[in-house]
Structure formats: structure tokens, C-alpha cells
Design a protein around this motif. Structure first.
Motif, PDB file in Angstrom:
ATOM      1  N   ASP A  90       0.820  -1.211   0.000  1.00  0.00           N
ATOM      2  CA  ASP A  90       0.000   0.000   0.000  1.00  0.00           C
ATOM      3  C   ASP A  90       0.854   1.261   0.000  1.00  0.00           C
ATOM      4  O   ASP A  90       0.388   2.325  -0.438  1.00  0.00           O
ATOM      5  CB  ASP A  90      -0.933   0.014   1.218  1.00  0.00           C
ATOM      6  N   LEU A  91       2.075   1.168   0.497  1.00  0.00           N
ATOM      7  CA  LEU A  91       2.927   2.346   0.638  1.00  0.00           C
ATOM      8  C   LEU A  91       3.739   2.641  -0.606  1.00  0.00           C
ATOM      9  O   LEU A  91       4.053   3.801  -0.894  1.00  0.00           O
ATOM     10  CB  LEU A  91       3.897   2.152   1.824  1.00  0.00           C
ATOM     11  N   VAL A  92       4.112   1.597  -1.348  1.00  0.00           N
ATOM     12  CA  VAL A  92       5.068   1.763  -2.445  1.00  0.00           C
ATOM     13  C   VAL A  92       4.602   2.749  -3.514  1.00  0.00           C
ATOM     14  O   VAL A  92       5.391   3.594  -3.963  1.00  0.00           O
ATOM     15  CB  VAL A  92       5.385   0.387  -3.063  1.00  0.00           C
ATOM     16  N   PRO A  93       3.344   2.728  -3.972  1.00  0.00           N
ATOM     17  CA  PRO A  93       2.959   3.681  -5.030  1.00  0.00           C
ATOM     18  C   PRO A  93       3.205   5.135  -4.650  1.00  0.00           C
ATOM     19  O   PRO A  93       3.729   5.914  -5.459  1.00  0.00           O
ATOM     20  CB  PRO A  93       1.462   3.389  -5.231  1.00  0.00           C
ATOM     21  N   ALA A  94       2.851   5.518  -3.430  1.00  0.00           N
ATOM     22  CA  ALA A  94       3.063   6.903  -3.012  1.00  0.00           C
ATOM     23  C   ALA A  94       4.542   7.230  -2.914  1.00  0.00           C
ATOM     24  O   ALA A  94       4.976   8.339  -3.245  1.00  0.00           O
ATOM     25  CB  ALA A  94       2.373   7.154  -1.672  1.00  0.00           C
ATOM     26  N   LEU A  95       5.355   6.280  -2.481  1.00  0.00           N
ATOM     27  CA  LEU A  95       6.790   6.518  -2.362  1.00  0.00           C
ATOM     28  C   LEU A  95       7.462   6.596  -3.721  1.00  0.00           C
ATOM     29  O   LEU A  95       8.347   7.431  -3.946  1.00  0.00           O
ATOM     30  CB  LEU A  95       7.432   5.401  -1.521  1.00  0.00           C
TER      31      LEU A  95
END
Length: 449
Positions: free
Chosen positions: A315-320
Motif C-alpha cells: 500500500d505504501l510503495v505507489p506513493a513513495l
């Protein structure tokens, strides 16, 4: 990562106050019973030796009296009245009558020439001998040797030792149980008060113990905790009001600055230098606005429902990745599938400054790596840049410290503070950077659900 363990109100461990009191009581009673047991054994041993000596003297005195009565003209021993375990020797050390037998015969012979009263123990420790010189009415000299079996006395001492040991075990066990019961009854209210105070400080700042006037120790403790909760509530409410007022006061001019800069850029600025300045003003205003938003959210009292939200590394990777559009991002997080015990937006705010820092320093590539641990998830952000200088490794998370040209020194400190707000941690990992061939590597440790 610093973790908070649940209250151990019913756990008896070596680090608990209850355990320390019980162990101290048991230890003290053990030492006391050992000392008492040694004292009793010493007392019994001396008493047994005294009793044996008294019996030897009584028997010897009685036998000498019989011999003296029978020896008016010459040394005469009335063998029919002589007790077993008694030998009579003449002045030359020759046996006249009696027998002691056993292993003490040789020792009795050695004592047959004694010129004064003498007491010895047998070689096997099972008998005690008394040599008593005497003179008959006719003037002849002799030596009376009396033996006494000491095994009954030793058996009594041994039984007393066994009884003392059993009594000591019972006393120690009883003392430990009494100490455990008393400390449990005395400390249980304190444990409950601590648990309630911890729960109230998280969910309801208005609750108080209200135990009344401090007429005893628990009531005094409750009054002290009530005052402490009052100060904690006042401090939290004051911080929330201050942050809300600061956010309102700062966001308005920042919005005006950013809007003016963006409007000027939309109108078109022919001077390249002026345009770069306006772009810098707009970017700095956005960054300051994000910092203020993060600090404001940290200061707010989040509801329990928001604390129970979870997310995953996926869930975090796209925003990062979207924030690192100027460099190549190598994603090695596919092996992580554990749930992180924190809201996604809050976790992103903890990792985003690390990604921004890696983008600024990387030559061409940054790498995201995730590993699932038994109680946590570790996300590593590394780059192929110059790395962190040795002199700055202990200071990079302090406010006002920066190793980035033009940086304000706030990003990494805020990242750590955000991570700690949901039970995580942010740290520098120079050993991982060395394994990857240089650059900087930061590890974000997040609690697992």
C-alpha cells in the motif's frame, strides 16, 4: 524499536516489586533458619558431650567406690558387680578385671597408665572413654577405664537435624506464601490504579480516581495521581490549542505566499532568474505547509479507531515511488506481506522524508527493501549517493542538523517522530550501505499487527 509491554499486574517476575519482596522474604527466612539450625546443632552437640561425660563420671565414681570398699588389704575388684564396658588396671598398667571390647580396647590400654583424669573419643567416633586414677585404702594405685557408647546421642542429634530441616522448609514455605498473599492484596489496588491511569491518559483525560481525603497510603497515591493527570491533561490540551492556533496563523500567510508565487508564474515571468526564485518560493511554501500539517496531526488526539487501522508495504510503495520520479527506483518489497499496525497516511509521512533525502543525494538509483520480522516490518531506503559522513551519523536526526545543501534539517527528525508516534523507529544503517557499495541507508521499523 521501543515497545510498551502490557501491565504485569498478575505476573510474579524477578523484576516486579511483588517478586522482589517475596524473594527477599524467602531469602531472609532461609538464612535465618540456617543460622537457627546450626545453633541448635551446636547446642545439642555440646549438651550430648556434657551428658556423656556426666554418665562416664557417675559410672567411674560408682565403680571406684565398690573397688575401694572391697580393697581393704590389697587391690580387689568385685567382678560380680562390675558393669560391662569398664576395665581396672593396676599401677603397672596390667589389666586386673573387666573388659571394654570392640575397637576401643587398644585405646583403653593406652589410657591404663594415666596419672590424672583423662577423656578421649574412640577412633570411629562411636564411643567415649574416661580414665580415672584411684588409690585403695591399703595404699595401692590403679586406673579405672570406663567407656560409653555415643551412638544413641548421635542418633538423637541426627533426628533433631532432620526435624529442624523439615521445620525450616515449612517455615520458609509459609513465609513465602504469606508474603505473596500480603503483597498481592497490598499491591493489587496500585496495579489497578496504574492500569486505569494509563487507559485514561490515552482515551479519556477527564477521568479521576477520587479516593477522597488522603487517610491512608493508597488514598494519598490516588490524590497524587489525580494531580498528575490534571497536569497531563492541561499540558496536552495546551499543546493542542497551541498547534491549532499556530496552524491557523501560519497556513494563511503560507497559502497567500504560495498563491501569489503560483499566480505570478502563471502570468509568465520573462526573467529566468526571477522565475527560478518564484518556483523556489512556491516549493518551499508547499514543503512548509506539509511540515505544519504533519506536526499538527501528531499533536492531535487520535481516536482509537484510527489507531487500529492497518496497511501493508504494498500500500505504501505507489506513493513513495511517485515522489521519486527524478531517479530510478528499484522495488524489492514484494517479499513483505505482513500487516503494519498503523494507518497508511501516517506511515507514508514517516517514510516520505527518507525518500526525499535519497532522491536528493542519489546519483541515479534508490532502492526500497522490505523484510518481515516476527514482531515488525523493516523497510530500508538506500541510495547510491555519497552517503552520510561519519561525524554526522549521530546527529542526523536532531533538529537543525542537515547534511543537505539548502536543507532545513527538519525532515529526518520529523520522520523519526512520526514513526515513534505509532510505535515504530527510524535509524541509520551504515552496514547495509556498505553491503550495497556505498551511499546512505535508512531503516524504518514498523510494528506488525
Amino acid at each position: 524499536m521501543e515497545s510498551v509491554s502490557p501491565p504485569a499486574g498478575r505476573r510474579l517476575g524477578p523484576r516486579s516489586l511483588r517478586g522482589a519482596i517475596v524473594l527477599s522474604t524467602v531469602g531472609l527466612m532461609t538464612i535465618s533458619m540456617v543460622v537457627v539450625g546450626l545453633f541448635i546443632q551446636l547446642l545439642l552437640s555440646r549438651a550430648a558431650h556434657k551428658d556423656v561425660d556426666e554418665v562416664l563420671h557417675q559410672r567411674a565414681t560408682q565403680a571406684v567406690g565398690l573397688i575401694q570398699d572391697a580393697s581393704r588389704n590389697k587391690l580387689t575388684v568385685p567382678t560380680d558387680t562390675l558393669e560391662p564396658g569398664i576395665e581396672v588396671y593396676d599401677a603397672a598398667g596390667r589389666l586386673v578385671a573387666g573388659s571394654v571390647g570392640g575397637s576401643v580396647q587398644e585405646l583403653a590400654g593406652e589410657m591404663s597408665t594415666s596419672r590424672s583424669e583423662e577423656t578421649r573419643d574412640g577412633a570411629d567416633g562411636q564411643a567415649r572413654l574416661l580414665a580415672l586414677p584411684f588409690i585403695t585404702p591399703s595404699g595401692e594405685r590403679g586406673v579405672l577405664v570406663v567407656t560409653q557408647d555415643t551412638r544413641p546421642y548421635e542418633r538423637s542429634e541426627r533426628y533433631a537435624l532432620y526435624a529442624t530441616g523439615v521445620l525450616a522448609v515449612l517455615v520458609i514455605a509459609t513465609s513465602g506464601l504469606i508474603a505473596l498473599r500480603v503483597t498481592r492484596q497490598a499491591l493489587e489496588p496500585v496495579t489497578q490504579m496504574a492500569q486505569r491511569a494509563a487507559n485514561w491518559s490515552e482515551h479519556d483525560l477527564t477521568q479521576r480516581f477520587d479516593l477522597g481525603p488522603p487517610t491512608n497510603e493508597l488514598a494519598a497515591l490516588g490524590e497524587t495521581l489525580d494531580h498528575l493527570l490534571d497536569r497531563v491533561a492541561s499540558a496536552i490540551l495546551a499543546e493542542q490549542r497551541l498547534t491549532a492556533e499556530l496552524a491557523h496563523e501560519l497556513r494563511t500567510p503560507l497559502t497567500s505566499i504560495q498563491g501569489s508565487a503560483d499566480l505570478a508564474l502563471l502570468r509568465g515571468v520573462p526573467d529566468p532568474s526571477t522565475r527560478r526564485d518564484l518556483e523556489q518560493i512556491s516549493a518551499s511554501a508547499r514543503e512548509m505547509n506539509a511540515v505544519i500539517t504533519t506536526l499538527l496531526e501528531l499533536a492531535r488526539d487520535e481516536s482509537p479507531d484510527s489507531r487500529r487501522r492497518t496497511c501493508t508495504v504494498a500500500d505504501l510503495v505507489p506513493a513513495l515511488v511517485s515522489a521519486a520520479s527524478t531517479v530510478t527506483v528499484v522495488d524489492r518489497t514484494a517479499g513483505s506481506a505482513a500487516s503494519i499496525a498503523a494507518p497508511r497516511d501516517l506511515v507514508v509521512r514517516a517514510i516520505q522524508p527518507l525518500v526525499d533525502n535519497a532522491v536528493h543525494h542519489a546519483r541515479s538509483t534508490i532502492t526500497l527493501t522490505a523484510v518481515d520480522r516476527p514482531d515488525s516490518v523493516e523497510l530500508t531506503v538506500s541510495d547510491d549517493g555519497p552517503g552520510v559522513a561519519q561525524a554526522l551519523r549521530d546527529q542526523v536526526f536532531e533538529p537543525g542538523v542537515t547534511f543537505r545543501e539548502g536543507g532545513a534539517g527538519l525532515g529526518l527528525g520529523i520522520a523519526r517522530r512520526v514513526a515513534r508516534s505509532f510505535g515504530g523507529e527510524v535509524g541509520l544503517a551504515p552496514e547495509l550501505a556498505q553491503q550495497n557499495g556505498g551511499g546512505a541507508a535508512f531503516v524504518v521499523t514498523m510494528p506488525r499487527r
